[in-house]
Design an enzyme around this catalytic site. Structure first.
Site, PDB file in Angstrom:
ATOM      1  N   GLU A  70      33.390 -37.414  74.491  1.00  0.00           N
ATOM      2  CA  GLU A  70      32.089 -37.922  74.017  1.00  0.00           C
ATOM      3  C   GLU A  70      31.998 -37.855  72.501  1.00  0.00           C
ATOM      4  OE1 GLU A  70      29.654 -35.501  76.574  1.00  0.00           O
ATOM      5  OE2 GLU A  70      30.322 -36.670  78.308  1.00  0.00           O
ATOM      6  N   HIS A  96      36.122 -33.368  72.503  1.00  0.00           N
ATOM      7  CA  HIS A  96      35.609 -33.900  73.771  1.00  0.00           C
ATOM      8  C   HIS A  96      35.551 -35.430  73.670  1.00  0.00           C
ATOM      9  CE1 HIS A  96      33.013 -34.774  77.148  1.00  0.00           C
ATOM     10  NE2 HIS A  96      33.311 -33.562  77.614  1.00  0.00           N
ATOM     11  N   ASN A 145      30.302 -26.562  79.963  1.00  0.00           N
ATOM     12  CA  ASN A 145      29.906 -27.387  78.820  1.00  0.00           C
ATOM     13  C   ASN A 145      28.519 -27.952  79.121  1.00  0.00           C
ATOM     14  OD1 ASN A 145      29.591 -29.201  76.769  1.00  0.00           O
ATOM     15  ND2 ASN A 145      31.253 -30.570  77.382  1.00  0.00           N
ATOM     16  N   GLU A 161      40.788 -33.975  80.752  1.00  0.00           N
ATOM     17  CA  GLU A 161      39.557 -34.608  81.227  1.00  0.00           C
ATOM     18  C   GLU A 161      39.718 -36.122  81.174  1.00  0.00           C
ATOM     19  OE1 GLU A 161      35.827 -31.924  80.931  1.00  0.00           O
ATOM     20  OE2 GLU A 161      36.003 -33.050  79.075  1.00  0.00           O
ATOM     21  N   LYS A 176      26.682 -29.591  77.175  1.00  0.00           N
ATOM     22  CA  LYS A 176      26.430 -30.827  76.402  1.00  0.00           C
ATOM     23  C   LYS A 176      25.047 -30.714  75.744  1.00  0.00           C
ATOM     24  CE  LYS A 176      29.610 -33.218  79.416  1.00  0.00           C
ATOM     25  NZ  LYS A 176      30.062 -34.440  80.039  1.00  0.00           N
ATOM     26  N   GLY A 200      30.960 -29.894  83.581  1.00  0.00           N
ATOM     27  CA  GLY A 200      29.871 -30.543  82.848  1.00  0.00           C
ATOM     28  C   GLY A 200      28.569 -30.356  83.598  1.00  0.00           C
ATOM     29  N   GLY A 241      31.475 -37.505  84.755  1.00  0.00           N
ATOM     30  CA  GLY A 241      30.135 -37.925  85.179  1.00  0.00           C
ATOM     31  C   GLY A 241      30.108 -39.116  86.117  1.00  0.00           C
ATOM     32  N   SER A 283      33.756 -34.456  86.914  1.00  0.00           N
ATOM     33  CA  SER A 283      33.107 -34.626  88.227  1.00  0.00           C
ATOM     34  C   SER A 283      33.353 -33.497  89.231  1.00  0.00           C
ATOM     35  CB  SER A 283      33.515 -35.969  88.846  1.00  0.00           C
ATOM     36  OG  SER A 283      32.906 -37.022  88.136  1.00  0.00           O
TER      37      SER A 283
HETATM   38  P1  13P Z   1      31.078 -33.712  84.445  1.00  0.00           P
HETATM   39  O1  13P Z   1      31.496 -32.440  85.146  1.00  0.00           O
HETATM   40  O2  13P Z   1      29.600 -33.868  84.375  1.00  0.00           O
HETATM   41  O3  13P Z   1      31.809 -34.901  84.964  1.00  0.00           O
HETATM   42  O4  13P Z   1      31.543 -33.536  82.903  1.00  0.00           O
HETATM   43  C1  13P Z   1      32.791 -33.046  82.619  1.00  0.00           C
HETATM   44  C2  13P Z   1      32.863 -32.779  81.172  1.00  0.00           C
HETATM   45  O5  13P Z   1      32.740 -33.667  80.348  1.00  0.00           O
HETATM   46  C3  13P Z   1      33.054 -31.377  80.743  1.00  0.00           C
HETATM   47  O6  13P Z   1      33.385 -31.290  79.408  1.00  0.00           O
END
Ligand code: 13P
Length: 237
Positions: free
Chosen positions: A91, A89, A8, A159, A10, A219, A165, A199
């Site tokens: 976010e 997601h 992803n 997740e 983003k 991510g 993150g 993470s």
């Molecule tokens: P990170 O791997 O940066 O923590 O993000 C995970 C994520 O949101 C994947 O969709």
């Protein structure tokens, strides 16, 4: 059953970066599939020539009529060979996407043979898995009501929001507990996978491969090509 590694990106990357993903075509994978999910604009830049790699997107419209300014329909995505869509997601949930909207998007994707990757996860570590169960149930209810065949592939990604993150990881035991709960709640579906995301990096992923999850949703590390390849090869080993 093959493992899945989903990238992803983003709202990151540029033309140069997405062109550089062509190097991944050289990967020879035994039993792992990769799904690359760039921002919509960069979908046509990623040229795939490897049966183990597919294209995905990070969102999909919940609407089916064309009076939807700014939305992207499954039909448009299919023109660009998009086979997977990340839906719900955290976010996006954080900016107002509700369980109903997520369910409508999942139905819209499935109706056009795009495999949904539905993100679920609790906000805080102390919260337990009740929200995860509610999020999965909302999707299941919509699929059941829609009459969509239960044999279609539906992917969930566990997740935990507190892990995204932050560098904080759940224990393998906790990941397995969530995976089991999601699979039990979604038992109506014949073809499901549950991924773990949050993470993951080139150093901690080996331990995470001991979980019962069917793969990873990555991510930040997706943007580091060497580390990304290391994870994919490790999952495939
Ligand atoms: P990170 O791997 O940066 O923590 O993000 C995970 C994520 O949101 C994947 O969709």
């Amino acid at each position: 059953m093959h493992k899945l590694v989903v990238a992803n990106y983003k709202m990151n990357g540029n033309i140069k970066f997405f062109r550089s993903l062509n190097i991944l075509n050289k990967l020879k994978l035994r039993d792992t599939k990769i799904v690359l999910c760039p921002p919509f604009l960069y979908l046509p830049i990623v040229k795939l020539k490897n049966k183990s790699i597919s294209l995905g997107c990070q969102n999909i419209s919940q609407f089916i009529n064309n009076k939807s300014t700014g939305e992207i329909s499954p039909l448009m995505l299919k023109e660009f060979n998009v086979c997977y869509a990340i839906i719900g997601h955290s976010e996006r949930r954080a900016i107002g996407e509700t369980d109903d909207m997520v369910a409508n998007k999942v139905i819209n994707a499935l109706n056009h043979d795009i495999t949904p990757i539905i993100c679920v996860g609790e906000n805080n570590k102390e919260e337990g898995l009740s929200l995860v169960k509610t999020q999965v149930k909302a999707v299941l209810k919509a699929i059941d009501k829609s009459g969509i065949e239960k044999t279609k592939e539906v992917i969930f990604a566990y997740e935990p929001v507190w892990s995204i993150g932050t560098g904080k990881l759940p224990t393998i035991k906790d990941i397995d507990k969530a995976v089991k709960l999601i699979k039990t709640t979604a038992k109506l579906l014949v073809n499901t996978k549950v991924l773990y995301g949050g993470s993951i990096n080139g150093d901690n992923f080996t331990d995470l491969t001991n979980s019962i999850a069917d793969g990873f949703l990555l991510g930040g590390v997706s943007q580091k090509l060497e580390e990304f390849k290391k994870i994919v090869k490790g999952v495939d080993a």
